[in-house]
Design an enzyme around this catalytic site. Structure first.
Site, mmCIF file in Angstrom:
data_model
loop_
_atom_site.group_PDB
_atom_site.id
_atom_site.type_symbol
_atom_site.label_atom_id
_atom_site.label_comp_id
_atom_site.label_asym_id
_atom_site.label_seq_id
_atom_site.Cartn_x
_atom_site.Cartn_y
_atom_site.Cartn_z
ATOM 1 N N ASP A 91 44.507 -46.713 58.815
ATOM 2 C CA ASP A 91 43.319 -46.645 59.663
ATOM 3 C C ASP A 91 43.241 -48.025 60.283
ATOM 4 O OD1 ASP A 91 40.688 -47.102 60.606
ATOM 5 O OD2 ASP A 91 39.988 -45.384 59.453
ATOM 6 N N HIS A 92 43.574 -48.129 61.569
ATOM 7 C CA HIS A 92 43.766 -49.482 62.117
ATOM 8 C C HIS A 92 42.486 -50.320 62.069
ATOM 9 C CE1 HIS A 92 42.228 -47.854 65.948
ATOM 10 N NE2 HIS A 92 42.009 -49.106 66.298
ATOM 11 N N HIS A 142 37.289 -44.168 61.183
ATOM 12 C CA HIS A 142 36.862 -45.557 61.392
ATOM 13 C C HIS A 142 35.407 -45.816 60.973
ATOM 14 C CE1 HIS A 142 40.570 -45.519 63.489
ATOM 15 N NE2 HIS A 142 40.128 -45.188 64.668
HETATM 16 C C1 BG6 Z 1 41.561 -44.613 67.988
HETATM 17 C C2 BG6 Z 1 40.973 -43.444 68.716
HETATM 18 O O1 BG6 Z 1 41.753 -44.310 66.643
HETATM 19 O O2 BG6 Z 1 40.689 -45.722 68.099
HETATM 20 C C3 BG6 Z 1 40.712 -43.792 70.166
HETATM 21 O O3 BG6 Z 1 41.871 -42.350 68.649
HETATM 22 C C4 BG6 Z 1 39.883 -45.038 70.282
HETATM 23 O O4 BG6 Z 1 40.064 -42.719 70.847
HETATM 24 C C5 BG6 Z 1 40.469 -46.154 69.431
HETATM 25 O O5 BG6 Z 1 39.862 -45.417 71.649
HETATM 26 C C6 BG6 Z 1 39.544 -47.344 69.396
HETATM 27 O O6 BG6 Z 1 40.181 -48.393 68.754
HETATM 28 P P1 BG6 Z 1 39.812 -49.891 69.082
HETATM 29 O O7 BG6 Z 1 40.622 -50.684 68.126
HETATM 30 O O8 BG6 Z 1 40.172 -50.125 70.524
HETATM 31 O O9 BG6 Z 1 38.338 -50.003 68.861
#
Ligand code: BG6
Length: 509
Positions: free
Chosen positions: A184-185, A247
């Protein structure tokens, strides 16, 4: 920093965007910081027929555009690219996995990578169950003779509770839980990890971090972009699956978990699961009361027409998929009993921001004349992105006669640190996996508990057409209806900036 064991990183879905924009640039940044092992190789694998040279050329472009480290000396990048090779693998063909096996054996013999391999699944989710089985059948899964094999899986982990259970079953057929790294990044973001440090390294906050002193908690993660060219995926997913189930619930877990017994991966993940298991389930009418979905409508912003969600490529004309979710949830445990957690996410909002706001309770007795007008609650704002930092709002005396007070900010910005290097989330997470630290990866039980909470909402939204999808003009803060959610006098969501200038009006779709 710990150096990983020698190994090979195999990326499935190597011709896709994630590899180009995030993964290879992250590996390159690790290389620049000397955080890769001495003996190391990357193998890009996907269906497309590509030569090593063509693949390297594309990756070079990705590194130039997206790596943190900008390199003037072309030779440095070219030297790094020598570590990369490409192999075309068709998941319909078992023999391709034999081909992959031979390729890995050869690299291992030539380089001495000690039989260690990380497989990264950056493919369409439909292949998450397939590739691990094919790896298993080809004998590419086992930790043997002191070597290790690890599997990194990108989200989404399933589509609902049932499919998540099914996927976990398939993954565990050939890989043990401690070999599986579910990414989960958000957990890889420096500022998300700072939540743990803010909470557990400062004696000043933790005593207040509970139902006695916290009025409510607000978690926002919104974006100004629309769904871009991901209409096909997004329309069958929606914001609840795309952002909330993973997230936002992870952020909620870190904010509300109990102090772990140690900073050990399982100790931390045990506490997060307990939070997920304590979410009060939404039943029947609760769903409409505690959750709101919205969809952006077309508008004109600063003279330019912005398409509505239903006009986006790949989206059904009558789609009821949500591009916005606001939710009020409760964590039924000793610490948080009765404290509402408000979470929201949306596309085509006025800005991109992710932040957590802890709203502390007011002082029990007003001493100063205008205390009531200024919002006298203290707020601690953990700014995840952009302008990463921490902000504490406190009341201060306005200089001069009398005792007028105003809110001021005690403000910390990461950018003020002269030596601040903020690694990208993928850089951090890839390195963690390489050194075998799964703290920031999701465990199967947490994924399942999160789906268990979200599943009734998904079902109700799908089946009950009386539950409205509220429209909101692109460039605004979402449906007005969501404002009614916040309990308390003069309480609203925090709006870090105003609506963009538009001609739309709120409506119900
Ligand atoms: C991803 C979603 O996991 O996270 C995207 O699939 C979203 O829809 C993105 O834009 C947002 O990530 P960050 O790191 O740009 O907030």
């Amino acid at each position: 920093m710990k150096k990983p064991d020698n190994h090979i990183l195999v990326i499935f879905g190597a011709s896709g965007d994630l590899t180009f924009r995030k993964l290879i640039p992250a590996v390159y940044d690790l290389h620049k910081q000397e955080l890769l092992p001495e003996k190391f190789a990357v193998v890009g694998a996907s269906r497309t027929d590509l030569s090593d040279e063509k693949f390297r050329e594309k990756m070079k472009d990705g590194i130039k555009k997206f790596a943190n480290y900008k390199e003037d000396n072309e030779q440095v990048v070219n030297d790094f690219l020598k570590k990369i090779s490409y192999i075309s693998v068709d998941t319909e063909k078992k023999e391709d996995f034999q081909k992959l096996k031979n390729h890995l054996l050869k690299l291992d013999n030539d380089l001495g990578t000690d039989g260690n391999v990380i497989y990264y699944l950056s493919t369409p989710p439909s292949l998450y169950g397939v590739i691990p089985c094919l790896l298993g059948e080809a004998g590419l899964n086992n930790n043997e003779n002191g070597s290790w094999k690890k599997l990194i899986v990108e989200k989404p982990f399933g589509y609902d509770l049932e499919s998540a259970l099914e996927l976990n079953k398939k993954l565990s057929k050939y890989f043990k839980e401690d070999q599986i790294y579910r990414i989960d990044h958000y957990l890889g973001k420096e500022t998300v990890q700072n939540i743990l440090v803010t909470r557990f390294s400062n004696g000043v906050f933790e005593p207040l971090w509970n139902r006695n002193y916290v009025h409510h908690v607000e978690i926002t993660s919104v974006e100004n972009i629309g769904i871009e060219n991901r209409g096909g995926y997004y329309d069958s997913s929606g914001a609840l699956r795309d952002m909330v189930q993973n997230h936002l619930l992870q952020l909620t877990g870190l904010i509300s978990m109990e102090p772990p017994s140690s900073f050990d991966s399982n100790a931390i993940r045990n506490e997060i699961v307990k939070v997920f298991q304590s979410f009060r389930p939404f039943n029947g009418r609760d769903i409409q009361k505690y959750s709101i979905r919205g969809q952006y409508t077309s508008t004109t912003i600063k003279g330019e027409k912005v398409p509505g969600y239903r006009e986006e490529k790949g989206v059904e004309k009558e789609s009821r998929t949500e591009s916005y979710v606001a939710m009020k949830l409760f964590i039924d445990n000793w610490r948080w009993g009765g404290v509402p957690f408000y979470i929201r996410t949306g596309k085509r909002m006025p800005t991109k921001v992710t932040e957590v706001v802890i709203h502390f309770k007011r002082t029990p007795h007003f001493l100063f004349s205008n205390q009531n007008q200024v919002n006298s609650c203290n707020q601690l704002i953990l700014r995840i992105q952009p302008d990463e930092g921490v902000l504490l709002k406190v009341g201060m005396k306005v200089p001069g006669q009398g005792f007028n007070i105003q809110n001021v900010n005690l403000d910390f910005h990461y950018s003020d640190l002269s030596n601040a290097y903020l690694p990208t989330a993928y850089e951090r997470l890839l390195h963690d996996c390489m050194i075998g630290d799964s703290t920031l990866y999701q465990r199967a039980d947490a994924v399942e508990a999160a789906w268990k909470f979200v599943d009734p909402i998904l079902k109700a939204w799908k089946n009950d057409h009386n539950i409205p999808v509220y429209g909101y003009p692109a460039g605004t803060w979402g449906p007005e209806k969501a404002d009614e959610m916040i309990e308390g006098k003069n309480m609203t969501w925090r709006y870090p900036c105003k609506n963009l200038e538009g001609d739309g009006i709120y409506c119900e779709l």
